[in-house]
Design an enzyme around this catalytic site. Structure first.
Site, short mmCIF file in Angstrom:
data_model
loop_
_atom_site.label_atom_id
_atom_site.label_comp_id
_atom_site.label_asym_id
_atom_site.label_seq_id
_atom_site.Cartn_x
_atom_site.Cartn_y
_atom_site.Cartn_z
N ALA A 1 9.25 2.42 7.31
CA ALA A 1 8.56 1.14 7.55
C ALA A 1 8.68 0.75 9.03
O ALA A 1 7.86 1.16 9.86
CB ALA A 1 9.15 0.07 6.64
N ARG A 2 9.69 0.01 9.37
CA ARG A 2 9.96 -0.35 10.76
C ARG A 2 11.47 -0.34 10.96
O ARG A 2 12.23 -0.80 10.08
CB ARG A 2 9.41 -1.75 11.09
N LYS B 1 0.84 -1.21 0.00
CA LYS B 1 0.00 0.00 0.00
C LYS B 1 0.88 1.26 0.00
O LYS B 1 0.73 2.13 -0.84
CB LYS B 1 -0.93 -0.02 1.22
N HIS C 1 8.81 8.89 14.36
CA HIS C 1 7.70 8.03 13.93
C HIS C 1 6.46 8.88 13.59
O HIS C 1 5.40 8.73 14.20
CB HIS C 1 7.37 6.99 15.03
N LEU C 2 6.67 9.74 12.60
CA LEU C 2 5.61 10.69 12.23
C LEU C 2 4.83 10.26 10.98
O LEU C 2 3.97 10.99 10.51
CB LEU C 2 6.23 12.07 11.95
N GLU D 1 12.12 2.58 20.16
CA GLU D 1 11.52 3.92 20.08
C GLU D 1 11.01 4.35 21.45
O GLU D 1 10.32 3.57 22.11
CB GLU D 1 10.37 3.92 19.08
N ASP E 1 12.39 7.48 9.93
CA ASP E 1 11.22 7.82 10.75
C ASP E 1 11.02 6.79 11.86
O ASP E 1 10.27 7.02 12.79
CB ASP E 1 9.97 7.86 9.85
N1 LIG Z 1 6.11 5.21 9.76
C1 LIG Z 1 4.82 5.06 9.92
O1 LIG Z 1 4.19 5.80 10.66
C2 LIG Z 1 4.09 3.98 9.17
C3 LIG Z 1 2.77 4.17 8.76
C4 LIG Z 1 2.14 3.13 8.04
C5 LIG Z 1 2.81 1.95 7.78
N2 LIG Z 1 4.09 1.80 8.24
C6 LIG Z 1 4.86 0.59 7.94
O2 LIG Z 1 5.10 0.57 6.52
C7 LIG Z 1 5.24 -0.79 6.07
C8 LIG Z 1 4.36 -1.02 4.85
O3 LIG Z 1 3.02 -0.82 5.18
P1 LIG Z 1 1.88 -1.14 4.11
O4 LIG Z 1 0.62 -0.67 4.72
O5 LIG Z 1 2.30 -0.68 2.78
O6 LIG Z 1 1.90 -2.74 4.14
P2 LIG Z 1 1.50 -3.73 2.96
O7 LIG Z 1 1.28 -5.03 3.62
O8 LIG Z 1 0.41 -3.13 2.14
O9 LIG Z 1 2.82 -3.80 2.05
C9 LIG Z 1 3.97 -4.48 2.40
C10 LIG Z 1 4.58 -5.08 1.13
O10 LIG Z 1 5.85 -5.64 1.46
C11 LIG Z 1 6.00 -6.82 0.67
N3 LIG Z 1 7.04 -7.69 1.21
C12 LIG Z 1 6.92 -8.71 2.10
N4 LIG Z 1 8.11 -9.28 2.31
C13 LIG Z 1 8.99 -8.61 1.52
C14 LIG Z 1 10.39 -8.75 1.29
N5 LIG Z 1 11.10 -9.68 1.93
N6 LIG Z 1 10.98 -7.89 0.42
C15 LIG Z 1 10.26 -6.95 -0.22
N7 LIG Z 1 8.93 -6.78 -0.03
C16 LIG Z 1 8.32 -7.59 0.83
C17 LIG Z 1 4.62 -7.45 0.66
O11 LIG Z 1 4.49 -8.32 -0.44
C18 LIG Z 1 3.74 -6.22 0.53
O12 LIG Z 1 3.46 -5.96 -0.83
C19 LIG Z 1 4.90 -1.66 7.28
O13 LIG Z 1 6.12 -2.03 7.91
C20 LIG Z 1 4.14 -0.72 8.21
O14 LIG Z 1 4.27 -1.15 9.54
C21 LIG Z 1 4.74 2.78 8.92
O1 LIG Z 2 1.65 1.22 12.36
C1 LIG Z 2 1.26 2.33 12.06
O2 LIG Z 2 0.08 2.58 11.73
C2 LIG Z 2 2.24 3.44 11.98
O3 LIG Z 2 3.51 3.02 12.30
C3 LIG Z 2 1.79 4.64 12.78
O4 LIG Z 2 1.85 4.48 14.18
P1 LIG Z 2 1.21 5.63 15.13
O5 LIG Z 2 -0.24 5.38 15.19
O6 LIG Z 2 1.86 5.47 16.45
O7 LIG Z 2 1.51 6.94 14.50
#
Ligand SMILES: NC(=O)c1ccc[n+]([C@@H]2O[C@H](COP(=O)([O-])OP(=O)(O)OC[C@H]3O[C@@H](n4cnc5c(N)ncnc54)[C@H](O)[C@@H]3O)[C@@H](O)[C@H]2O)c1
Ligand SMILES: O=C(O)[C@H](O)COP(=O)(O)O
Length: 599
Positions: free
Chosen positions: A286-287, A206, A335-336, A316, A311
């Site tokens: 991501a993480r 996504k 983590h914004l 954390e 981020d």
């Molecule tokens: N920083 C933030 O505040 C924040 C906000 C939202 C999501 N996130 C993080 O962002 C990441 C992605 O979220 P998303 O909603 O797009 O998830 P998602 O599940 O839609 O997408 C993740 C993608 O990674 C792929 N994937 C799995 N293993 C893989 C690998 N070994 N190599 C490459 N790709 C691989 C999957 O096939 C999938 O298409 C997650 O780690 C989520 O926790 C962080």
């Molecule tokens: O997992 C999530 O949705 C993001 O990392 C955002 O986390 P937060 O709600 O603490 O901003």
């Protein structure tokens, strides 16, 4: 043979009509306790909550800031207590007065919280995606549903990724700090341009695909690595899917968007940094755990990585004085990713609706812990449930990188009448097996179809009605993945799909077919599949390579087309063999291909 339409369009095979997904099921009917419950010897249906049993308005504790629109929705149905910054002790004290709890990533919902609730806490709502701060095992054990909000912050996270990318390239944060310190260092903060540069998006889900779309708009050449993303989705955005090594070798910028799983933990490390272009720039929203942070510091100091914008961090908030955070060429945000007004309003509404629905006893599409089915059905299906998940896990691991899993066919062979076998749980477990090895999503009876649909995964089910005794619910389950290449060519059946089939023997799930080869290996531990020219001594040769490393072989079976022709050998092992042992197996002259599969 009775062939059915895709599951979304048909009535599931139901023994108990009250469980039909088409009639809105209630939590009390579908949310029994986890199989792994330590407190109960046998699975049983647990009434989680039903609206009729609520004498008064329920109380929802909102422990972190939530958007107003979400609060308004909650207030229509419940008493809402907004108490932010509670200490763990204060949370434990308050929780016994609450029916639901809403948190973001800053509140740890530990086992103690569930213990302290005295059984009153029925729903935990995570206003966001990641649920690593919630003890899911404890939640399930205490009969508490956990729901999240997986989609509302996607755009915000993508926008933050782009913000970090552009800010990093033009040293915005460093230059801002310098100006505020009274300096005017125009030569020091000359940046780099983005246009024409190659961005590798690692994880094309996504967030990753939204980042790719935006980076294209900035004139970047975007490639992506995601072993499980469908190529047509990438093509539609004008993105080329490439291998991991190709992404590393050709990227000027790398943006990380994969989930944190065992496969992605510290995926950027000394070895992988060494494969990157000198001067590469890295963004991580991501993480934190997907990067080995010490290795990143070495790569920054060693001139491999020119800059990083982060981020998220392994711990954390990161400890004071953290070398990575303080590094001059690192831009850090706390983590914004999800923190925009719009995303927080969206997340607030998404989570409020899920929590209110759950409190009313409705089925939640974003439930993340483990609902089960009524005890009598569960007892009977239990070994098939294990078989179903393992077949899904095996099938997805046989897919070659870059193939993209979209079409899965499941065939159940049974002597039961179609309406006397509820396959929802089996289908959910196959979906779980197909998705969990490649993501951090939790899949269960409630969210399996939702998750599959969201990922563009189409699962069709088919029944073969057998003659004979309907005593046992199933004879076999077959899982086929169409339109993909396999990393183990022999897993492709004559009809062209990756095919695995299994049965339950004496209560134990067995793998009984791979591609067109009949095998028989119990699905415990891990499995090595080898295609070989059938000849004497093969079992001994492979067995002794494993024996030298003290890897215990639990099972071996050879399926062959004809004597002295090609055969597939399936070997069950208790432990994971080392890379060198696997290489030695591959080097045995008669072995034409092999694959190691984790169950
Ligand atoms: N920083 C933030 O505040 C924040 C906000 C939202 C999501 N996130 C993080 O962002 C990441 C992605 O979220 P998303 O909603 O797009 O998830 P998602 O599940 O839609 O997408 C993740 C993608 O990674 C792929 N994937 C799995 N293993 C893989 C690998 N070994 N190599 C490459 N790709 C691989 C999957 O096939 C999938 O298409 C997650 O780690 C989520 O926790 C962080
Ligand atoms: O997992 C999530 O949705 C993001 O990392 C955002 O986390 P937060 O709600 O603490 O901003």
């Amino acid at each position: 043979m009775a062939t059915s339409a895709p599951h979304a369009l048909r009535t599931p095979f139901l023994r108990n009509p009250s469980l039909s997904l088409s009639s809105k099921p209630t939590l009390s009917s579908v949310f029994p306790v986890s199989l792994s419950s330590r407190r109960r010897a046998s699975p049983r249906l647990v009434v989680v909550l039903s609206a009729a049993r609520l004498d008064a308005k329920p109380t929802v504790l909102v422990a972190e800031k939530l958007g107003e629109a979400g609060l308004d929705l909650l207030k229509e149905f419940a008493n809402v207590d907004c108490s932010y910054n509670l200490s763990p002790e204060e949370l434990c004290t308050k929780i016994s007065l609450c029916d639901a709890l809403i948190v973001r990533s800053g509140t740890k919902v530990s086992r103690e919280v569930f213990e302290s609730s005295g059984g009153r806490l029925k729903v935990v709502g995570r206003a966001g995606v990641g649920i690593d701060n919630v003890d899911l095992g404890a939640a399930t054990e205490f009969g508490c549903l956990v729901v999240n909000a997986p989609t509302a912050n996607t755009v915000a996270a993508a926008e933050h990724g782009i913000a970090l990318l552009t800010a990093m390239a033009r040293n915005v944060a460093q230059a801002d700090a310098s100006v505020k310190a009274g300096k005017w260092q125009r030569n020091k903060y000359v940046g780099v341009s983005l246009v024409g540069k190659t961005l590798a998006v690692m994880g094309f889900g996504k967030v990753g695909s939204e980042v790719a779309r935006r980076a294209k708009g900035l004139g970047m050449h975007v490639i992506a690595h995601d072993p499980y993303a469908p190529a047509d989705r990438a093509r539609a955005i004008g993105v080329e899917l490439v291998s991991f090594d190709e992404a590393l070798a050709s990227a000027d910028f790398i943006s990380l968007h994969m989930p944190l799983t065992p496969a992605t933990s510290k995926v950027l490390n000394d070895e992988t940094f060494a494969k990157m272009k000198k001067g590469v720039r890295i963004v991580n929203v991501a993480r934190g755990g997907v990067i080995d942070e010490d290795a990143l510091v070495r790569a920054l100091d060693g001139g491999i990585v020119a800059q990083a914008a982060l981020d998220v961090f392994t711990v954390e908030p990161p400890p004071q004085g953290n070398t990575l955070v303080l590094h001059e060429r690192v831009t850090a945000t706390p983590h914004l990713g999800a923190s925009t007004m719009e995303a927080q309003e969206g997340v607030a509404v998404e989570i409020a609706e899920a929590v209110v629905g759950a409190l009313k006893g409705e089925l939640a599409a974003t439930a993340v812990n483990a609902p089960m089915v009524p005890a009598e059905v569960l007892t009977e299906l239990k070994p098939y449930v294990v078989l179903a998940e393992k077949l899904g896990r095996l099938a997805v691991q046989l897919v070659a990188g870059g193939s993209g899993v979209k079409t899965v066919k499941v065939s159940y062979a049974s002597a039961r009448a179609p309406d006397d076998l509820d396959t929802r749980l089996l289908r959910a477990m196959i979906t779980k097996g197909l998705i969990e090895p490649i993501s951090d999503v939790f899949v269960n009876l409630v969210n399996a179809d939702f998750t599959a649909k969201q990922r563009g995964l189409r699962i069709t089910e088919e029944r073969t009605v057998l003659d004979g005794s309907p005593e046992s619910p199933l004879d076999s389950i077959q899982v086929q993945i169409a339109n993909v290449e396999s990393k183990f060519a022999s897993a492709i059946s004559e009809s062209g799909e990756i095919t695995v089939e299994g049965r339950v023997k004496d209560g134990v799930p067995h793998l009984t077919k791979v591609g067109s080869f009949e095998v028989d290996v119990s699905l415990e531990g891990s499995i090595i599949l080898c295609r070989q020219v059938d000849q004497p001594g093969m079992i001994g040769q492979v067995g002794s390579i494993l024996g030298e490393e003290n890897v215990n072989v639990s099972f071996m079976s050879v399926g062959r087309i004809a004597p002295r022709k090609q055969a597939v050998m399936a070997i069950g092992v208790d432990d994971q063999p080392s890379k060198s042992s696997l290489k030695r197996i591959g080097d045995v002259p008669a072995i034409e291909e092999f694959v190691f599969l984790k169950l």
